[in-house]
Design a protein around this motif. Structure first.
Motif, PDB file in Angstrom:
ATOM      1  N   TRP A 730      -2.765   4.230   1.278  1.00 43.86           N
ATOM      2  CA  TRP A 730      -2.102   3.996  -0.017  1.00 43.86           C
ATOM      3  C   TRP A 730      -2.225   2.535  -0.400  1.00 43.86           C
ATOM      4  O   TRP A 730      -2.087   1.641   0.434  1.00 43.86           O
ATOM      5  CB  TRP A 730      -0.624   4.378   0.061  1.00 43.86           C
ATOM      6  N   CYS A 733       2.130  -0.858  -4.204  1.00 50.48           N
ATOM      7  CA  CYS A 733       2.919  -0.304  -5.312  1.00 50.48           C
ATOM      8  C   CYS A 733       2.772  -1.207  -6.523  1.00 50.48           C
ATOM      9  O   CYS A 733       2.722  -2.436  -6.408  1.00 50.48           O
ATOM     10  CB  CYS A 733       4.380  -0.172  -4.901  1.00 50.48           C
ATOM     11  N   GLN A 742       1.659   4.044  -6.707  1.00 50.91           N
ATOM     12  CA  GLN A 742       0.639   3.581  -5.791  1.00 50.91           C
ATOM     13  C   GLN A 742      -0.442   4.655  -5.680  1.00 50.91           C
ATOM     14  O   GLN A 742      -0.156   5.843  -5.747  1.00 50.91           O
ATOM     15  CB  GLN A 742       1.219   3.248  -4.415  1.00 50.91           C
ATOM     16  N   ARG A 743      -1.638   4.209  -5.552  1.00 54.50           N
ATOM     17  CA  ARG A 743      -2.792   5.110  -5.598  1.00 54.50           C
ATOM     18  C   ARG A 743      -3.610   4.985  -4.314  1.00 54.50           C
ATOM     19  O   ARG A 743      -3.497   4.016  -3.573  1.00 54.50           O
ATOM     20  CB  ARG A 743      -3.672   4.789  -6.810  1.00 54.50           C
ATOM     21  N   ARG A 744      -4.429   5.989  -4.095  1.00 55.48           N
ATOM     22  CA  ARG A 744      -5.361   5.984  -2.978  1.00 55.48           C
ATOM     23  C   ARG A 744      -6.574   6.798  -3.375  1.00 55.48           C
ATOM     24  O   ARG A 744      -6.534   7.602  -4.305  1.00 55.48           O
ATOM     25  CB  ARG A 744      -4.721   6.588  -1.733  1.00 55.48           C
ATOM     26  N   GLN A 773      -2.027   9.843  -6.171  1.00 45.64           N
ATOM     27  CA  GLN A 773      -1.050   8.842  -6.536  1.00 45.64           C
ATOM     28  C   GLN A 773       0.346   9.398  -6.303  1.00 45.64           C
ATOM     29  O   GLN A 773       0.536  10.613  -6.286  1.00 45.64           O
ATOM     30  CB  GLN A 773      -1.218   8.394  -7.981  1.00 45.64           C
ATOM     31  N   GLN A 774       1.288   8.515  -6.081  1.00 39.96           N
ATOM     32  CA  GLN A 774       2.652   8.916  -5.812  1.00 39.96           C
ATOM     33  C   GLN A 774       3.604   7.841  -6.325  1.00 39.96           C
ATOM     34  O   GLN A 774       3.212   6.693  -6.549  1.00 39.96           O
ATOM     35  CB  GLN A 774       2.878   9.144  -4.323  1.00 39.96           C
ATOM     36  N   CYS A 776       6.679   5.202  -6.193  1.00 37.70           N
ATOM     37  CA  CYS A 776       7.129   4.234  -5.205  1.00 37.70           C
ATOM     38  C   CYS A 776       8.076   3.258  -5.891  1.00 37.70           C
ATOM     39  O   CYS A 776       8.189   3.245  -7.121  1.00 37.70           O
ATOM     40  CB  CYS A 776       5.946   3.487  -4.561  1.00 37.70           C
TER      41      CYS A 776
END
Length: 1464
Positions: A730, A733, A742-744, A773-774, A776
């Motif tokens: 990840w 943020c 936050q992305r990956r 992405q999620q 945070c």
């Protein structure tokens, strides 16, 4: 009439039957039956019904068999709202009376006695009744069976919906299936309470699974989550035993005291996740079993195009891997994952069998033969086996190749060969066991007394059970050992050897050892033949051959002797069996004498030593004992020597030198990867044992050991991995609070057997794509200051100042802003409210002189305080022991160059800060004087006077004398000047104000005025002293005006009223224009507008309040002459005339909305016929009179606090002295007379003072926080005839409204972009590709918001062209192949068209070159007329396939493959 019509009906029926008959079958013709009639209409429209057909008997005799037959029909599922068929039949009897009343009937299922009768149960009474002897045809016999009732009899129905069929579904739900479309999954789960979790996942059961059963044993509890293919999620809590429904799936749940059982017959309507709620206590165990569908199945493709268009050809099929859930074709690895999947073999069939219509004959071959030749798998030879025994590995490379007409073989893509199974690239080899040593039983001891030896035979046995070579000599067991017979022996000393003979030759002769052939040429001796004589001395012969072991065939071959190295073993030796008769000596039996023949001929001898047991570090050697023939000196069998005379074992040390350093290796670790090439590691160290008598070793450097060093790593698990998701870490943020993102990177990758990683499209990975992405930073941000834009400069030229307003705001976890109390920002440095500005040089001066910006104020300290902050330009009357900080606002003048004077002289003992502030610690009467701030040519004065005991004012006597004598004190430049200011200008007026302070604080005075003691007293117990300001600040002009009024002749009571009115004004307006009395960090800006808001504390209030507040609206003193009078609480109420009703309004705000209560003189107001509390919170008094006078207090209260506001009600008769009181303006009493009433009381023109508010200006900023201003004027007189007066006159009518406020505080949003990605997008031209970037809308804090908030701005581009050498690609065409025909109209030729890099020539995927049209890869050729020839030849390359498939007997193949089929 009925009798006459019956024959007609019979006739019509007969005609209908005849017309409906079909032709009689051959079977019917042999019987007496007519043909079967047409099928009747189905008994049901869905869910499986029955239809029947009739036939009649054509004979008057009885026909054998049935005249009716049935079949199933409408075998489609009914819609969900159709209802149960048996329940519908029961409901049909609801309108029929049973035992005199109507019932609601419910069906009775699964009757074991008569399942085809219609039995129903009355819902109300529960009585079970048989309403019909049989149900309608097509009704299910049992709920869990396909068997149906027909004519009242339960008929068997198979899963194929055929009557009488025994077909059944397998565990996978396939009718007549073999169970290969699903797999049985078993497992168990054990909860771990120590992990601290409250729940955990037991198993994920995929969509369409069947026969699910879970058993939980323990204190925990099961519950189920589901997720449909469309992504809809559901949850089911299993809290009691029963039947539940979730996503078209029935769940049977049973809960017992010690276990839980969950069953789902299936098929599951969604992906189910069974979880467990962990309960404190012992761990639970869950056992589960279910049948999982194999969602990836092989699917046979359609036939490829025919090899010819006419004249007879053939075509093949292939197989592709198909995803049953998504309905897409996927890579073969998915199907290969299931061992139950068997890839179907290609099928071949004939096609286009019609003759060709060409006049010159037909041409058989078509472009499929050459343009689309069938590729094939081709393999390289197997490599040598990795081990010679014990199981090794052989490998080879397998590739897909194509062969053109010229026989050139070129590699091609593997998918072209997938119609056939790919050959394996690995195979085991030499799986037989390695040879091992096998020891036989020990022989008896060689002596009958004392210490002797015993021997055994040790053989090297291979996997065939044959004694052969190949065993490790180091591990060979010893063939002899000491033995002890517990019988003492008595021997002469001279029979023992004194010492061993020299070591002539280091050779070990081992008994019974057999030498076998190896891969190196070796002399192999055969067995000894019998002795040439049966008695006496003779000879023995044996064959000695040079032989070699052929490893590939495991056979032994003979070679010439010169091929073998070393000395050839002896092929003969002497032998001696027994003495010949007649030669024996009579003394043979005597002990100590020699045997005449035997002992003289053979004897024991030492002959050298064995090889040293160790090559270094100290070993031992054993003396070799042989039985020798004394005559020939050759070795003989040991049995020829006397065993009792065998010399003892003799050992000596050898190789005592220290061993050199050696490499020591550890065990191999487990493989680092399960597929796609992993690594096994081991430790490799250079070790040394310094002493032979110890096992201690030391580790040395690698340079101390001889190369080569053993490898510490080796490859393992070299085969392709299935495609999997590759999850990058990840990223950071986007913001630490208020909800960020936050992305990956999530890529579908496959690791191949060669170690390379192949990036695939997302559709190739089996599971759902993990999120990229999620959320945070889901926490509140700390409060911070938000400011407005800077105001306009205070001057149009030269040096001025600008101001801003600041509020304390906090951004929540949801990204929303909210205004909070100022104390929450106390830990954050508050932005400076002022800054210098310089619009430009003034016209009259390019460089203006420094100026001082004074405040012409008069400050009177009303109560004690630790510190007072003031600005030069006025007067200050301070109490002793207060600290004074005096500021000199000088614009852009450097603060460090400010000079301070006292009484015209430089300061000596007072401190001046670096910012130019002057500070006097705990002022004393000696500090009184005139203080001067000097900035260049400009200066400003400040008069400080000290308030002593009994309100006495202290001033320097020297200055008072100089002032009275008009003396000139020293100027800053040293010259004489007049006294700059008047010291005692306001002393008399201040003394009068201080005199009122004593009466204001007199307890008796306060007790006589109850409304004073209860003003602004909140319920939290705060002292009323906080409502009294520290400083009373007045404009010098206002004080000058009061002094002028007093000097004009107003004396006595009038002067006292003027001073009291002034005091009320100063107290009422405390804080409005008193900025100089506050510390810069304590100032608060207010954005409120309109009416005043009363809060429990004296802090400036914010625009959004949660605790209770009461709105105070300005109201004149007195009352209008209307019958109904409405007054807002907070202002004094004076009724001079009778009114019908009086309404005291109390507008309270808060979140949650506060409750309102009223009190009079400190006691709760009691409702009566005249006094009522309205729902709005107002207090209404009917016909108010003298008994209603008093202090009325409104209290607003919620769970956050409370606040109060009061008004004093007075009812007068219009004569005498009238006192009017309020909690904002204090109290004022006036002598009223008929002549001066309008001038002195608030009943004349004075009651028409009011504020006039202009409209707000436009906001200074469209977003991010701006400000608005408006003009405020004071008007006097009735509406329509009012005039503008000075602002100070309206201060009695209420607090001055604010003239500024914040606006458009919504954060500004702008388009934001990421950096451009790599230039590796789709090729759009020569050396041109595309690169991308993300474009999104975000606010100033970096939070991503909706794109609508940026719609007013132009959106940046997210794609652009870029230059890259990777797109320097173009089509490359090869040479045309030879035409498939020399004449006719069916000739074709093809060529290779590839996409290649123009510089490197490296091939690329064709879609990279699609920006240009693809050149044709085939064309027609040799379109000429053909003449027939009778030559026999093969006209297609597939004749070998035709011969292998035994298709030559077919004429069309025999003609095309004349040569290949000639000898079949």
């Amino acid at each position: 009439m009925e009798l006459q019509l019956s024959p007609c009906r019979l006739l019509v029926t007969a005609l209908l039957l005849l017309s409906s008959r079909t032709a009689r079958s051959e079977e019917d013709r042999d019987t007496l039956w007519d043909a079967w009639g047409s099928w009747s209409e189905c008994s049901r429209t869905c869910g499986g019904g029955a239809s029947y057909s009739l036939r009649r008997c054509l004979s008057s005799k009885t026909c054998e068999g049935q005249n009716i037959k049935y079949r199933t029909c409408s075998n489609v599922d009914c819609p969900p709202d159709a209802g149960d068929f048996r329940a519908q039949q029961c409901s049909a009897h609801a309108d029929v009376r049973y035992q005199g009343q109507f019932h609601e009937w419910l069906p009775v299922y699964n009757d074991p006695d008569n399942p085809c009768s219609l039995k129903c149960r009355a819902k109300a009474s529960g009585h079970m009744v048989e309403l019909a002897p049989k149900v309608l045809d097509g009704t299910r016999c049992y709920t869990e069976s396909l068997d149906m009732c027909i004519s009242g009899v339960c008929q068997i129905v198979g899963c194929d919906h055929e009557l009488g069929s025994t077909a059944k579904e397998d565990n996978c739900g396939i009718c007549n299936g073999d169970g290969s479309s699903c797999r049985l999954v078993r497992g168990h789960y054990k909860s771990q309470h120590a992990s601290g979790k409250t729940e955990d996942t037991v198993v994920n059961i995929p969509f369409k699974s069947r026969h699910v059963r879970l058993v939980l044993k323990g204190p925990d509890h099961l519950y189920v989550e589901s997720k449909t293919l469309q992504g809809a999620k559901s949850e089911l809590i299993l809290d009691k035993s029963g039947q539940f429904f979730l996503d078209n799936t029935t769940l049977d749940y049973q809960r017992f005291s010690d276990k839980e059982i969950l069953r789902m017959t299936g098929p599951l309507g969604a992906d189910f996740t069974v979880k467990v709620q962990l309960v404190s206590g012992a761990d639970s165990v869950v056992q589960y079993i279910y049948y999982q569908p194999i969602i990836h199945r092989w699917r046979e493709t359609d036939f490829f195009p025919c090899s010819v268009t006419c004249g007879g050809g053939y075509q093949l099929t292939s197989a592709e891997c198909f995803d049953l859930r998504s309905g897409r074709v996927v890579v073969d690895q998915y199907c290969l994952y299931y061992p139950e999947n068997v890839k179907p073999l290609p099928k071949l069939q004939e096609c286009n069998m019609e003759l060709c219509l060409d006049s010159d004959g037909y041409k058989e071959i078509m472009p499929y033969d050459l343009y689309h030749p069938l590729p094939r798998w081709e393999s390289s030879p197997w490599t040598a086996c990795s081990t010679s025994c014990g199981g090794g590995i052989q490998s080879r490379s397998v590739s897909c190749v194509e062969e053109d007409m010229q026989g050139t073989i070129t590699p091609t893509e593997e998918w072209k060969c997938l119609y056939a199974s790919k050959m394996s690239i690995l195979q085991p080899c030499n799986t037989f066991d390695c040879p091992s040593w096998i020891a036989q039983e020990w022989s008896p001891c060689t002596v009958t007394c004392g210490q002797g030896l015993r021997y055994r035979v040790v053989l090297c046995i291979d996997h065939r059970g044959v004694h052969a070579g190949g065993c490790n000599p180091v591990t060979k067991p010893h063939i002899k050992e000491d033995c002890l017979v517990t019988v003492p022996c008595y021997k002469s000393i001279d029979t023992l050897p004194v010492e061993a003979k020299p070591a002539w030759h280091k050779q070990a002769i081992e008994l019974e050892e057999v030498v076998t052939a190896s891969e190196e040429p070796t002399f192999i001796p055969g067995p000894w033949q019998p002795c040439s004589r049966t008695c006496g001395a003779g000879t023995q012969q044996r064959a000695v051959k040079c032989q070699v072991l052929l490893s590939f065939s495991q056979t032994v071959a003979d070679l010439p002797d010169d091929e073998c190295e070393g000395v050839k073993p002896a092929s003969s030796q002497p032998c001696y069996r027994t003495p010949c008769p007649g030669g024996e000596s009579k003394e043979e039996e005597k002990r100590g004498d020699r045997t005449p023949q035997k002992e003289e001929l053979h004897d024991w001898e030492y002959e050298g030593f064995t090889e040293c047991s160790e090559s270094c570090g100290g070993g031992v050697q054993e003396a070799v004992v042989k039985c020798l023939n004394k005559q020939t000196g050759e070795a003989a069998e040991h049995s020829l020597c006397v065993s009792s005379r065998r010399p003892p074992q003799l050992l000596q040390d050898c190789q005592t030198q220290a061993c050199p350093p050696r490499w020591k290796t550890g065990e191999w670790s487990s493989c680092s990867a399960t597929c796609g090439v992993g690594l096994m590691t081991r430790t490799v160290a250079c070790t040394h044992r310094p002493f032979a008598d110890t096992n201690r070793t030391v580790i040395l450097g690698e340079e101390d050991c001889l190369p080569p060093k053993p490898s510490p790593v080796q490859a393992c698990n070299r085969f392709d991995c299935p495609p999997l998701w590759d999850l990058h870490p990840w990223g950071q943020c986007s913001q630490s609070c208020a909800g960020g993102v936050q992305r990956r990177r999530v890529l579908c990758k496959q690791r191949l057997a060669d170690g390379s990683v192949l990036e695939l499209p997302d559709s190739f990975c089996p599971s759902r794509r993990p999120p990229s992405q999620q959320q945070c930073g889901n926490k509140d941000c700390p409060p911070h200051w938000i400011t407005t834009d800077w105001s306009q400069c205070s001057v149009t030229c030269g040096h001025g100042i600008q101001a801003i307003q600041a509020v304390c705001r906090k951004q929540g976890a949801n990204g929303q802003y909210s205004t909070v109390d100022l104390k929450n920002c106390s830990k954050v440095a508050k932005p400076s409210r002022f800054r210098p500005c310089f619009p430009g040089n003034c016209e009259d001066s390019l460089r203006p002189n420094p100026t001082v910006l004074p405040l012409k104020k008069v400050h009177i300290q009303w109560r004690k305080a630790k510190r007072v902050h003031l600005v030069v330009g006025g007067y200050a009357y301070l109490l002793p022991w207060s600290t004074l900080v005096l500021r000199c606002p000088s614009g852009s003048f450097r603060k460090g160059h400010i000079r301070w004077l006292k009484d015209g002289k430089p300061l000596m003992n007072l401190s001046v800060t670096s910012q130019g502030y002057m500070k006097i610690q705990q002022v004393q009467p000696s500090d009184a004087g005139v203080y001067t701030c000097v900035t260049g040519q400009a200066q400003e004065h400040f008069v400080l006077l000290i308030i002593g005991s009994k309100q006495k004012l202290f001033a320097p006597e020297s200055l008072l004398l100089e002032s009275s004598k008009n003396r000139r004190p020293a100027s800053p430049r040293g010259g004489p000047q007049e006294l700059p200011v008047s010291l005692n200008r306001y002393d008399n007026l201040v003394g009068l104000l201080l005199g009122l302070k004593n009466s204001f604080q007199n307890e008796k005075y306060v007790a006589s005025k109850p409304h004073w003691s209860q003003m602004n007293r909140s319920t939290d117990g705060r002292s009323s002293e906080f409502s009294i300001p520290v400083l009373l600040t007045a404009d010098s002009q206002r004080l000058d005006e009061v002094l002028r009024d007093i000097s004009e002749g107003r004396r006595g009571a009038q002067a006292e009223r003027l001073v009291a009115q002034l005091l009320n004004e100063l107290i009422a307006t405390q804080g409005d224009n008193n900025e100089s009395t506050l510390h810069p960090t304590e100032r608060a800006t207010s954005s409120t507008e309109g009416p005043l808001v009363n809060k429990p504390t004296i802090k400036a209030h914010t625009s959004r309040a949660k605790s209770p507040v009461i709105i105070q609206r300005p109201k004149k003193v007195g009352s209008s002459a209307t019958p109904e009078s409405v007054v807002y609480v907070g202002a004094p109420v004076l009724l001079q005339k009778p009114v019908a009703t009086l309404e005291l309004r109390c507008e309270a705000l808060g979140e949650p909305h506060p409750s309102v209560t009223w009190s009079k003189n400190g006691k709760e107001v009691q409702r009566s016929s005249r006094v009522d509390l309205l729902p709005s919170g107002s207090l209404r008094i009917q016909s108010p009179g003298k008994g209603d006078e008093g202090l009325y207090t409104c209290t607003a209260r919620n769970h956050l606090g409370s606040t109060s506001l009061s008004s004093y009600l007075q009812i007068t008769s219009g004569k005498g002295k009238s006192c009017v009181h309020s909690n904002r303006t204090g109290g004022s009493c006036s002598e009223r007379s008929n002549s001066s009433q309008s001038a002195e009381l608030c009943a004349g023109q004075g009651c028409h003072l009011r504020w006039r508010l202009d409209a707000w200006s436009s906001c200074s900023a469209s977003c991010g926080g701006g400000s608005q201003t408006r003009r405020i004027r004071c008007l006097k007189g009735p509406i329509g005839r009012s005039r503008e007066v000075e602002v100070r006159q309206c201060l009695l009518a209420g607090r001055r409204p604010t003239n500024t406020r914040l606006c458009n505080v919504v954060p500004c949003a702008r388009w934001a972009t990421t950096s451009w990605g790599l230039c590796h997008g789709q090729c759009v031209g020569s050396s041109l590709a595309t690169q991308h970037r993300h474009v999104y809308c975000q606010n100033p804090n970096g939070t991503k918001v909706s794109s609508r908030m940026c719609s007013a701005f132009r959106r940046p581009s997210s794609v652009k062209n870029c230059s890259t050498e990777a797109c320097a690609l173009r089509w490359h065409v090869g040479a045309w192949t030879q035409c498939t025909a020399t004449c006719g109209r069916h000739g074709f030729q093809s060529r290779l068209v590839t996409c290649k890099h123009h510089r490197t020539g490296k091939s690329a995927r064709e879609h990279h070159c699609m920006w240009r049209p693809r050149p044709p890869s085939w064309q027609r050729c040799n379109i000429l007329s053909c003449s027939r020839t009778g030559e026999c030849q093969d006209s297609t390359r597939y004749c070998e396939k035709v011969r292998q498939l035994e298709l030559c007997p077919l004429p069309q193949f025999k003609r095309r493959c004349c040569v290949s089929c000639r000898n079949t």
